[in-house]
Design an enzyme around this catalytic site. Structure first.
Site, PDB file in Angstrom:
ATOM      1  N   CYS A 160       1.107  -1.148   0.291  1.00 27.25           N
ATOM      2  CA  CYS A 160       0.186  -0.001   0.166  1.00 27.25           C
ATOM      3  C   CYS A 160       0.730   1.118  -0.092  1.00 27.25           C
ATOM      4  O   CYS A 160       1.452   1.641   1.092  1.00 27.25           O
ATOM      5  CB  CYS A 160      -0.812  -0.171   1.276  1.00 27.25           C
ATOM      6  SG  CYS A 160      -1.924   1.493   1.333  1.00 27.25           S
ATOM      7  N   CYS A 176      -0.661   4.057   2.076  1.00 25.12           N
ATOM      8  CA  CYS A 176      -0.122   3.996   3.602  1.00 25.12           C
ATOM      9  C   CYS A 176       1.256   4.116   4.043  1.00 25.12           C
ATOM     10  O   CYS A 176       1.619   4.720   5.201  1.00 25.12           O
ATOM     11  CB  CYS A 176      -0.615   2.575   4.231  1.00 25.12           C
ATOM     12  SG  CYS A 176      -1.970   1.755   3.297  1.00 25.12           S
ATOM     13  N   ASP A 177       2.174   3.688   3.130  1.00 24.82           N
ATOM     14  CA  ASP A 177       3.571   3.564   3.604  1.00 24.82           C
ATOM     15  C   ASP A 177       4.329   4.400   3.072  1.00 24.82           C
ATOM     16  O   ASP A 177       5.766   4.556   3.293  1.00 24.82           O
ATOM     17  CB  ASP A 177       3.959   2.052   3.607  1.00 24.82           C
ATOM     18  CG  ASP A 177       3.192   1.091   4.434  1.00 24.82           C
ATOM     19  OD1 ASP A 177       2.640   1.709   5.357  1.00 24.82           O
ATOM     20  OD2 ASP A 177       3.047   0.029   4.299  1.00 24.82           O
TER      21      ASP A 177
END
Ligand code: NAP
Length: 307
Positions: free
Chosen positions: A131, A134-135
């Protein structure tokens, strides 16, 4: 005894919940392990009608949930662990609870596909991610690698180029599944370097529990080499979440539910919605539309039975 249980809380599940709740069916939504579905892992969504400036994915899906709750839908944390669909009412095991329901809407979506390398699995969360949104932030000024040749890989490579010092996109072929516009955008991005006909043989860094590099092999020449990498992002598609229904719901070879027309599955009173059945469109708006269809079918099914 419930009238409608909805498995999954992405666009499909939430929209089914809005419709079922407005039909006074008091649906229970089982949120699943990836609550909010794939939209909760995205940033700006620009193609969901009604938002001319776009809307953040997590906000969109949270708004849908609130809308369903306003009409009386209940949400339950946890995952469906077991389902007995052999007779009605259907019996569901959700974490430690047993639930009975007259109808079931399966909107459990699809989860990220991994390469399956032992080193990759060990380093998930320690430099390996599925992701970017997300990261990506964690890899500011670092070396990033993205695996895949579809739209997801192109999107992630472009997105990650905002953070990384360099982004290497590794694809096992020299042909792409990505749409032309997404591919062109990635190709035009000066920070994105393409590495084609190449596979990852190992993610390095298991001993230190932190990704430090990868071992790569060029399939055309056979050459193998090591490359330094800090962030390793896998964007090679998704797997439908149907394992819990195996042997009961008919699926294709990849596990996507086979539709029997409309939102119907091979089991009467079990309906499908969203990416768990759709391997073609996979959009927020089509998933929402499918959730609406499933709820209407559940409502009509119950009405025909006199509930
Ligand atoms: P996809 O189109 O199925 O592409 C998956 C890619 O990963 C393929 O290039 C495939 O290689 C590669 N791959 C699969 N398994 C692999 C493995 N074990 N090792 C190495 N490579 C592997 O999946 P996607 O990119 O996630 O897209 C899914 C759908 O969502 C598509 O319909 C897409 O258009 C849509 N989408 C749209 C957007 C957008 O419009 N903004 C963004 C993301 C996704 P091969 O080509 O060799 O099989």
């Amino acid at each position: 005894m419930l009238d409608v249980v909805i498995i999954g809380s992405g666009c499909a599940g939430n929209t089914a919940a809005i419709y079922a709740a407005r039909a006074n069916l008091k649906p229970l939504v089982v949120q699943g392990l990836e609550a909010g579905g794939q939209l909760s892992l995205t940033t700006l969504v620009e193609n969901f009608p009604g938002f001319p400036e776009g809307i953040n994915g997590p906000d969109l899906v949270e708004n849908m949930k609130k809308q369903a709750q306003n009409f009386g839908a209940e949400y339950k944390y946890g995952a469906l662990l077991d389902a007995d669909l052999s007779k009605r009412p259907f019996r569901l095991t959700i974490e430690e609870d047993q639930i009975e329901t007259r109808t079931l809407i399966v909107a459990s979506g699809a989860s990220a596909r991994w390469l399956g390398l032992p080193s990759e699995q060990k380093l998930i969360g320690h430099g390996v991610s599925s992701c970017a949104t997300c990261d990506g932030f964690f890899y500011r000024g670092r070396k990033i690698m993205v695996i895949g040749g579809g739209d997801s890989a192109m999107e992630e490579a472009n997105f990650l180029s905002r953070f990384g010092s360099e982004v290497t996109l590794v694809h096992r072929r020299d042909q792409f599944r990505a749409s032309k516009i997404m591919l062109d955008r990635a190709r035009a991005n000066p920070k994105v370097k393409f590495m084609l006909n190449t596979v990852v043989e190992e993610v390095l860094g298991v001993e230190a529990n932190l990704v430090s590099g990868v071992r790569l092999r060029n399939l055309a020449t056979g050459a193998a080499w090591r490359q330094d990498v800090d962030g390793f992002f896998v964007a090679i598609g998704h797997i439908p979440n149907t394992a819990v229904f195996r042997g009961q719901l008919e699926t294709d070879a990849d596990g996507y539910i086979l539709s029997k027309g409309g939102a119907r599955t091979n089991i009467p009173a079990v309906f499908h919605a969203g990416d768990v059945q759709d391997r073609t469109y996979r959009q927020a708006i089509t998933a929402s539309g499918a959730g609406c269809m499933a709820a209407i079918e559940a409502e009509r099914f119950l009405e025909a039975e006199g509930h």
